[in-house]
Design an enzyme around this catalytic site. Structure first.
Site: not given
Length: 399
Positions: A311, A359, A371
């Site tokens: 990520c 994240h 993402h």
């Protein structure tokens, strides 16, 4: 990470199906279920529900991603320390060579004094002294040396002190490097264990249960899409209100500077002057164009492209394409800009998730983001509410 998967028909498992939890706890629950079933036939109500299994697997994936960020941090630290150790070793070698030359020159002076019969301390005693400066002070040898000889002595003493200092620094840096490598291995092992536990949990499910999980996931995605649409409406209303206010202020004749200087707090993400806003938008467009080009590439923990990403690796690479250097990990990226509210989020902003900031995604507008979701999934567009509203931590505008 929270759920990211799209359902597939029948008894297949969607790529990247998101399912949480502590494998150990889940497997224990399954074991307990078997024991209970043997003791009391028909007591299937004790079996963990699919929702519980899904949550446990989902938690495992999130823990794996959290460990991935720790892996990224340790990897970056290890690389820096390795470079530092190599540089120090080279410096120690250079200084050792200089020290040896100074020692040889001092030896030649002592030999010359011996040949001329001059009274001089033992060369061996001097060269083996722990502190040459103390030795010279005690024997007052400096009083009997020529200017050139004194210069050689000073050089030797300086080289010896600098070499010893660099050796200490190299030893300390090597210890730090060793610790970083241990942290790297620990994080790597943690990721691998979490992913293995998640796979083990999923393997316990029947085809019917997997199909049911896909339905649960589909319901989550529908709710996430609904909330994204609501956010898009809120942001559109805020922009319209800001534009209306701006137009009214300009036509009132009270000064155009008021309308341009006060738009930041009420617009959907604009901050500062229109000039700085335009500059940010231009960079954001480049970052988003890069991110869109990565859609479909796999999530791989620790990866920074070009074939795969985790990520923070994706967001770092996207903004790098726009000429903006972001730190490697989510823990550092969250501090690499200005925090804004979700209602004020603009395309290009970074959206962070979970209390441990494990994240991050790249906001594209209308409640959506790009993402790299989690291991087993692929870079994609998804609602910022993919895992529910409660997991959204903050929004940061790089700059």
């Amino acid at each position: 990470m929270a759920s990211h998967r799209k359902p597939r028909p029948g008894g297949t498992t969607a790529a990247g199906i998101r399912t949480p939890a502590l494998a150990t706890a889940a497997l224990t629950s399954i074991a307990m279920l078997s024991q209970t079933a043997e003791a009391a036939p028909g007591a299937d109500h004790t079996r963990p529900s699919l929702e519980e299994v899904e949550k446990k697997v989902d938690d495992l994936y999130r823990q794996a991603e959290s460990a991935t960020e720790k892996y990224d941090a340790a990897k970056e630290r290890t690389g820096k320390e390795r470079g530092h150790v190599d540089a120090l070793r080279q410096e120690v070698a250079r200084r050792t060579d200089s020290l040896n030359k100074a020692r040889e020159e001092l030896g030649s002076f002592a030999a010359a004094q011996y040949r001329t019969g001059a009274a001089a301390p033992s060369t061996a005693t001097f060269l083996l002294a722990n502190d040459p400066q103390d030795y010279f002070d005690q024997t007052q040898l400096m009083n009997r040396l020529t200017t050139r000889e004194k210069s050689a002595v000073d050089a030797y003493i300086g080289d010896q002190a600098a070499t010893m200092k660099k050796r200490r620094e190299a030893a300390e840096s090597l210890q730090t490097l060793t610790t970083s490598q241990q942290d790297l291995q620990t994080a790597k092992t943690t990721v691998q264990k979490k992913l293995a536990s998640a796979r083990e949990l999923l393997s316990q499910l029947t085809a019917q249960e997997k199909a049911r999980l896909a339905q649960i996931e589909q319901a989550k995605q529908q709710e996430a899409a609904r909330k994204a649409a609501e956010l898009a409406k809120q942001q559109a209303a805020a922009r319209a209100k800001q534009q209306s206010s701006s137009s009214g202020s300009s036509s009132s004749g009270s000064g155009g500077s008021t309308s341009t200087g006060s738009t930041g707090s009420t617009s959907s993400g604009s901050s500062g002057s229109s000039g700085s806003s335009s500059s940010y938008d231009t960079k954001a467009e480049k970052a988003l164009a890069f991110a869109r080009a990565q859609i479909g590439k796999p999530y791989v923990w620790g990866a920074t492209g070009p074939g795969s990403y985790d990520c923070s690796g994706l967001t770092q690479a996207a903004w790098k394409a726009a000429g903006v250097a972001l730190p490697r990990t989510t823990y550092d990226q969250v501090n690499a800009g200005t925090t804004v509210s979700l209602a004020d989020a603009r395309p290009g902003d970074l959206i962070f998730f979970y209390d441990d900031i494990s994240h991050v995604g790249l906001y594209i507008g209308n409640g959506m983001m790009i993402h790299a979701p989690k291991p087993g999934a692929y870079v994609r567009e998804e609602s910022v509410y993919y895992g529910g509203e409660s997991i959204i931590h903050s929004v940061v505008r790089p700059g």
